[in-house]
Design an enzyme around this catalytic site. Structure first.
Site, PDB file in Angstrom:
ATOM      1  N   CYS A 191      -0.678  -4.797   0.951  1.00 19.56           N
ATOM      2  CA  CYS A 191       0.643  -4.149   0.932  1.00 19.56           C
ATOM      3  C   CYS A 191       1.249  -4.060   2.326  1.00 19.56           C
ATOM      4  O   CYS A 191       2.457  -3.963   2.467  1.00 19.56           O
ATOM      5  CB  CYS A 191       0.520  -2.769   0.308  1.00 19.56           C
ATOM      6  SG  CYS A 191      -0.675  -1.710   1.132  1.00 19.56           S
ATOM      7  N   GLN A 242       5.514  -0.786  -4.743  1.00 21.06           N
ATOM      8  CA  GLN A 242       4.693  -1.824  -4.117  1.00 21.06           C
ATOM      9  C   GLN A 242       4.168  -2.806  -5.173  1.00 21.06           C
ATOM     10  O   GLN A 242       4.176  -4.026  -4.982  1.00 21.06           O
ATOM     11  CB  GLN A 242       3.512  -1.175  -3.375  1.00 21.06           C
ATOM     12  CG  GLN A 242       2.521  -2.160  -2.788  1.00 21.06           C
ATOM     13  CD  GLN A 242       3.127  -2.977  -1.668  1.00 21.06           C
ATOM     14  OE1 GLN A 242       3.748  -2.432  -0.777  1.00 21.06           O
ATOM     15  NE2 GLN A 242       2.948  -4.290  -1.701  1.00 21.06           N
ATOM     16  N   ARG A 245       9.725   9.129  -0.194  1.00 22.27           N
ATOM     17  CA  ARG A 245       8.382   8.796   0.302  1.00 22.27           C
ATOM     18  C   ARG A 245       7.800  10.064   0.918  1.00 22.27           C
ATOM     19  O   ARG A 245       8.394  10.665   1.817  1.00 22.27           O
ATOM     20  CB  ARG A 245       8.403   7.697   1.352  1.00 22.27           C
ATOM     21  CG  ARG A 245       7.098   7.669   2.140  1.00 22.27           C
ATOM     22  CD  ARG A 245       6.875   6.468   2.968  1.00 22.27           C
ATOM     23  NE  ARG A 245       6.681   5.300   2.147  1.00 22.27           N
ATOM     24  CZ  ARG A 245       6.078   4.189   2.568  1.00 22.27           C
ATOM     25  NH1 ARG A 245       5.612   4.106   3.797  1.00 22.27           N
ATOM     26  NH2 ARG A 245       5.944   3.141   1.783  1.00 22.27           N
ATOM     27  N   ASP A 277      -6.065  -2.810   1.209  1.00 21.33           N
ATOM     28  CA  ASP A 277      -5.119  -1.874   1.836  1.00 21.33           C
ATOM     29  C   ASP A 277      -5.877  -1.230   2.998  1.00 21.33           C
ATOM     30  O   ASP A 277      -7.101  -1.414   3.137  1.00 21.33           O
ATOM     31  CB  ASP A 277      -4.694  -0.834   0.778  1.00 21.33           C
ATOM     32  CG  ASP A 277      -3.662   0.162   1.292  1.00 21.33           C
ATOM     33  OD1 ASP A 277      -3.077  -0.058   2.376  1.00 21.33           O
ATOM     34  OD2 ASP A 277      -3.432   1.179   0.602  1.00 21.33           O
ATOM     35  N   ARG A 311       9.259  -6.805  -1.661  1.00 23.49           N
ATOM     36  CA  ARG A 311       9.571  -5.365  -1.732  1.00 23.49           C
ATOM     37  C   ARG A 311      11.077  -5.169  -1.847  1.00 23.49           C
ATOM     38  O   ARG A 311      11.557  -4.303  -2.567  1.00 23.49           O
ATOM     39  CB  ARG A 311       9.066  -4.626  -0.475  1.00 23.49           C
ATOM     40  CG  ARG A 311       7.556  -4.628  -0.255  1.00 23.49           C
ATOM     41  CD  ARG A 311       6.813  -3.913  -1.371  1.00 23.49           C
ATOM     42  NE  ARG A 311       7.393  -2.627  -1.706  1.00 23.49           N
ATOM     43  CZ  ARG A 311       7.281  -1.515  -0.964  1.00 23.49           C
ATOM     44  NH1 ARG A 311       6.555  -1.509   0.118  1.00 23.49           N
ATOM     45  NH2 ARG A 311       7.859  -0.383  -1.345  1.00 23.49           N
ATOM     46  N   HIS A 359       1.909   4.363  -5.580  1.00 30.39           N
ATOM     47  CA  HIS A 359       2.869   3.545  -4.828  1.00 30.39           C
ATOM     48  C   HIS A 359       3.448   2.489  -5.790  1.00 30.39           C
ATOM     49  O   HIS A 359       3.216   1.288  -5.634  1.00 30.39           O
ATOM     50  CB  HIS A 359       2.163   2.885  -3.646  1.00 30.39           C
ATOM     51  CG  HIS A 359       3.094   2.333  -2.601  1.00 30.39           C
ATOM     52  ND1 HIS A 359       4.465   2.489  -2.650  1.00 30.39           N
ATOM     53  CD2 HIS A 359       2.840   1.607  -1.475  1.00 30.39           C
ATOM     54  CE1 HIS A 359       5.013   1.890  -1.600  1.00 30.39           C
ATOM     55  NE2 HIS A 359       4.056   1.349  -0.879  1.00 30.39           N
TER      56      HIS A 359
HETATM   57  N1  NVA Z   1      -2.457   3.519   1.263  1.00 32.73           N
HETATM   58  C1  NVA Z   1      -1.506   3.337   2.344  1.00 32.73           C
HETATM   59  C2  NVA Z   1      -0.376   2.495   1.896  1.00 32.73           C
HETATM   60  C3  NVA Z   1       0.641   2.176   2.954  1.00 32.73           C
HETATM   61  C4  NVA Z   1       1.772   1.333   2.451  1.00 32.73           C
HETATM   62  C5  NVA Z   1      -1.024   4.683   2.840  1.00 32.73           C
HETATM   63  O1  NVA Z   1      -0.753   5.561   2.002  1.00 32.73           O
HETATM   64  O2  NVA Z   1      -0.930   4.874   4.046  1.00 32.73           O
HETATM   65  N1   CP Z   2       3.783  -1.477   1.985  1.00 34.38           N
HETATM   66  C1   CP Z   2       4.561  -0.485   2.418  1.00 34.38           C
HETATM   67  O1   CP Z   2       4.901   0.451   1.676  1.00 34.38           O
HETATM   68  O2   CP Z   2       4.941  -0.584   3.708  1.00 34.38           O
HETATM   69  P1   CP Z   2       5.716   0.503   4.570  1.00 34.38           P
HETATM   70  O3   CP Z   2       4.763   1.662   4.769  1.00 34.38           O
HETATM   71  O4   CP Z   2       6.061  -0.181   5.833  1.00 34.38           O
HETATM   72  O5   CP Z   2       6.927   0.953   3.800  1.00 34.38           O
END
Ligand code: NVA
Ligand code: CP
Length: 334
Positions: free
Chosen positions: A277, A141, A111, A234, A316, A138
């Protein structure tokens, strides 16, 4: 007897386009089987002697914990590594780190910020690498999202997903491709400044056309959501974009998912659900929202019978487990 496609063995997931449509749906179906198996109380050994490195440059609740428990449930191990913990990209290049971890671990979930870093890890580690979120995509997800829609509605047939919010973020990009591959109609409701990137849109449109569905982009959310079965949103400001907070809130206020927008689908008495998400700014209980109030979704929608966000969040874990199992489990050795 669990089933999945043999072609998934040893495979990395950079983005959903890494898999064929059939492979993607095989993962969703495997996740449903693994979910039923866990509900039946089975903790197996599909990942026995398999160890997974979790490299996280950004925060996470769901992805991190899903990965750890997915591995542990099936007899494997997962080690959580943040940037300050290891030399990654500072004292040691991504390429060298990949080659070191690839000799120790059986797989790496990443990540972080750059999609290129994720791809470099996959190129040099020699083990499967899974994208647990980058600035651009992502994909894990969306596997959970498709499972949630499929188990709630019974199938993905004749379904329209309307995403409302930042139309060009990682979740929106992957959701658009995931819907296209699954033969689900996708509608993106977003201001012109945040319309999907042209190349990302064109790639998804080609897949959607092949599967007999279309992708539409609207700047008017009320028009866009008409007929939708899933309203999805989101956060308005993704991780790494914090400097844009004020500008995004001003731009996206008209795109909040509230009961009026749910009603605008015309499906309140039919097939309709709300997905996010997570994490979500739906109430006054976070540092960000104690002054602003709800942002992308109201508490009323978030807590309503339409909201399947905690099924989605649980999924997830099952979908990440499906990825690990399909890539790493040697069925012949069980
Ligand atoms: N678009 C958000 C998704 C978090 C799971 C981010 O990148 O922060
Ligand atoms: N939806 C998601 O990826 O959540 P986290 O950022 O908590 O992993």
């Amino acid at each position: 007897m669990l089933t999945w496609m043999d072609s998934l063995r040893g495979r990395s997931l950079m983005r959903l386009a890494s898999f064929t449509d059939e492979e993607m749906m095989s993962l969703v179906d495997l996740a449903a089987q693994l979910k039923a198996r866990r509900r039946a109380g089975v903790r197996g050994d599909l990942l026995r002697r398999r160890n997974i490195a979790l490299i996280f440059e950004k925060s996470s609740t769901r992805t991190r914990n899903s990965s750890i428990i997915a591995a542990r449930d099936e007899g494997g191990g997962a080690e959580y590594l943040t940037r300050p913990d290891i030399h990654f990209g500072k004292k040691e290049s991504v390429k060298d780190t990949a080659r070191v971890l690839g000799r120790i671990y059986d797989g790496i979930l990443f990540r972080g910020f750059s999609q290129q870093t994720c791809e470099e890890l996959a190129k040099w580690s020699g083990v499967p690498v899974w994208n647990g979120l980058t600035d651009d995509y992502h994909p894990t997800q969306i596997l959970a999202d498709l499972l949630t829609v499929k188990e709630t509605f019974g199938s993905l047939d004749d379904c329209t997903v309307a995403y409302v919010g930042d139309g060009r973020n990682n979740v929106a990009n992957s959701l658009m491709m995931g819907c296209a591959k699954a033969g689900v109609r996708y509608v993106c409701c977003t201001p012109k400044a945040l319309w999907p990137d042209e190349a990302v849109l064109a790639e998804a449109e080609a897949v959607a056309a092949r599967n007999g569905v279309d992708i539409r982009v609207f700047d008017d959310p009320v028009k866009g959501v008409r007929g939708a079965n899933v309203l999805y949103t989101d956060v308005w400001v993704s991780m790494g974009e914090e400097a844009k907070t004020a500008e995004r809130i001003a731009m996206l206020r008209p795109y909040q998912i509230n009961m009026d927008l749910m009603r605008a689908t015309g499906n309140m008495d039919g097939r309709l659900m709300f997905l996010h998400c997570l994490p979500a700014f739906h109430d006054f209980n976070t540092e960000v929202t104690k002054e602003s109030g709800a942002l992308e979704v109201t508490d009323e929608v978030f807590e309503s019978k339409y909201s399947k966000v905690f099924d989605e969040s649980e999924n997830r874990m099952h979908t990440i487990k499906a990825l690990f199992v399909s890539a790493l489990c040697d069925r012949a050795s069980l």
